[in-house]
Enzyme design. Structure first.
Site, short mmCIF file in Angstrom:
data_model
loop_
_atom_site.label_atom_id
_atom_site.label_comp_id
_atom_site.label_asym_id
_atom_site.label_seq_id
_atom_site.Cartn_x
_atom_site.Cartn_y
_atom_site.Cartn_z
NE ARG A 26 -1.64 6.40 -4.73
CZ ARG A 26 -2.64 6.31 -5.61
NH1 ARG A 26 -3.85 6.76 -5.29
NH2 ARG A 26 -2.46 5.77 -6.78
CB SER A 95 2.96 -1.45 -3.88
OG SER A 95 2.38 -0.36 -3.20
CE LYS A 124 -1.00 0.79 -5.67
NZ LYS A 124 -0.42 0.07 -4.52
#
Length: 497
Positions: A26, A95, A124
């Site tokens: 990421r 997600s 996040k």
């Protein structure tokens, strides 16, 4: 996030050595060219280890390096378009935070779901706050409901998961049918660790333990239970096992609980300070938490003790004294159940009613008031299944349940209800007998504990020198100490419901 002196490549390599089974890369703010270069460096490591590499969000980067798949969020490219670009054989994870999002992803052909966040996290940004293991379970159960075999969707959870809580999260998030999450997504607990290999190994050990103990408990028959209960009692009373039982309990009953623990074959330690919990957890065999005289400083010690108990897989017995009496007590217990794996919850009918959300019984201070449950068996089973633990509900008839097996215990004496701390001593008895079977059969340990203390009460009450509560208290401790295996086996009075 990678510690000073380490590179991303070194960290990923060490994490894989420690047992990481899939890597997701990421890079929210990197330029495309830099992201591709980093991805290729990481891919060289993952391919040597035969570990899949997923790219977060960026379909273009995944295509550029021929990654094994992608993970996309709710604000990224739609799943259908990602599948069209990547083809049928690449992994696509999505997600999700709600049941609706999970259903759309499942029906859209997602290979797995990333459900969360479970706890608060700085790695996040999310639109929905932390859901806790109960919220993760709700989404997971819905995903299973709409998933059509043989293509059952897989799932992990993410957000604040670490070595202290991973086993609890996996156990608590198991669906009611026993289907558990396939894994967890870990960021900081590995990537920011001084030694990523050791961090990953520790997490793998916790996950392995959770795999062995999560899900539905086996059904027992009466002969098996009777034999196991007798064996557990004999181990403690003969001295072949002397469990160290830590109590963080209310100030009214510290002396009584310590003496009861000694009398039943255990070794008590009454230690509540935050600073000593990490050391104690390495040697303690059971932890009894009792919120009777609730204080902010004490709660901090309790939470630290529970955190370390989970790390060492030490059974926690939680006595939520007067939990339905005040909003503050309810909040403290709700947060403990959310954050830590509890082995046994012990309470009277009013306390269990508060946890079950039932209005059939209430709390008046520490006393349960009301006419009783219409179906007490259903209540204890409901709370056991909800919180993935053993529930012991005390009363004229005591009930013990792990959600699969439920027992009615008819031992005990009315004098137990007229001395302070008799219920707290039940928690001590549970802690004394549960440790040897906590992983494979905690309900057996809990049943043994409540039988032992109730039989001791019967014997004490029938002594000729017992004339009331004062003389009973002393005789009660004597009877716990003098209770023999023969007496225990002869007096046990329980049934499977």
């Amino acid at each position: 996030m990678v510690p000073a002196g380490k590179t991303l490549a070194e960290t990923v390599d060490q994490a894989i050595q420690g047992g990481v089974t899939i890597v997701q890369l990421r890079e929210k703010y990197a330029d495309t060219g830099d992201f591709i270069a980093t991805a290729r460096t990481v891919q060289n490591i993952t391919r040597k280890a035969n570990v899949p590499l997923l790219i977060n969000d960026r379909i273009d980067v995944a295509l550029a390096i021929d990654a094994d798949g992608v993970h996309i969020g709710q604000d990224d490219m739609p799943l259908s378009e990602a599948r069209q670009l990547l083809g049928p054989h690449k992994i696509i994870g999505v997600s999700v935070q709600t049941c609706e999002e999970a259903e759309i992803a499942v029906r859209g052909g997602a290979d797995y779901l990333g459900i969360g966040t479970c706890y608060s996290t700085n790695t996040k940004a999310v639109k929905v706050g932390p859901q806790g293991p109960a919220g993760i379970r709700a989404v997971w159960e819905h995903a299973l409901k709409v998933s059509e075999p043989p293509c059952k969707v897989r799932a992990v959870t993410i957000g604040g998961v670490n070595q202290y809580n991973v086993a609890h999260v996996l156990n608590y998030a198991c669906a009611v049918n026993g289907t558990c999450l396939d894994g967890v997504a870990i960021v900081s607990a590995i990537m920011a660790a001084p030694d990523p290999r050791l961090a990953a190994q520790g997490l793998q050990q916790q996950i392995s333990t959770a795999r062995q103990t999560s899900g539905l408990r086996p059904k027992y028959d009466i002969d098996h239970v009777s034999q196991r209960v007798a064996a557990v009692f004999a181990q403690s009373k003969t001295g072949s096992i002397t469990p160290l039982v830590q109590h963080i309990t209310n100030s009214v009953v510290i002396n009584d609980c310590a003496n009861a623990c000694l009398a039943l074959g255990g070794s008590p330690i009454m230690a509540a300070d935050v600073e000593e919990q990490a050391d104690l957890a390495q040697v303690v065999n059971a932890l009894v938490i009792n919120i009777g005289t609730l204080a902010t400083e004490q709660v901090a010690g309790m939470r630290e003790a529970m955190r370390h108990a989970n790390l060492h897989q030490t059974p926690i017995i939680l006595d939520p004294v007067a939990v339905g009496a005040t909003t503050h007590r309810m909040q403290v217990i709700d947060e403990m159940i959310r954050d830590f794996g509890i082995c046994v919850i012990k309470g009277n009918a009013g306390e269990i009613a508060a946890l079950a959300g039932s209005a059939e019984m209430k709390m008046r201070g520490v006393d349960a008031v009301g006419t009783g449950f219409a179906d007490p068996v259903a209540v204890v089973k409901q709370v056991a299944l909800c919180h993935r633990c053993v529930v012991v509900m005390t009363g004229v008839v005591d009930y013990v349940s792990d959600g699969t097996n439920t027992f009615a215990v008819r031992n005990g004496h009315k004098l137990q209800s007229v001395i302070t701390g008799s219920g707290c001593m039940v928690g001590t008895a549970l802690g004394t007998f549960i440790h040897s079977v906590a992983k494979e059969a905690p309900v057996i340990g809990a049943l043994t504990g409540i039988l032992a203390i109730n039989i001791a009460a019967e014997i004490a009450a029938n002594r000729s020198d017992v004339r009331g509560p004062g003389t009973f208290r002393a005789a009660f401790i004597d009877s716990m100490h003098n209770l023999t295996t023969e007496q225990f086996n002869a007096h046990t009075n329980f049934s499977i419901l």
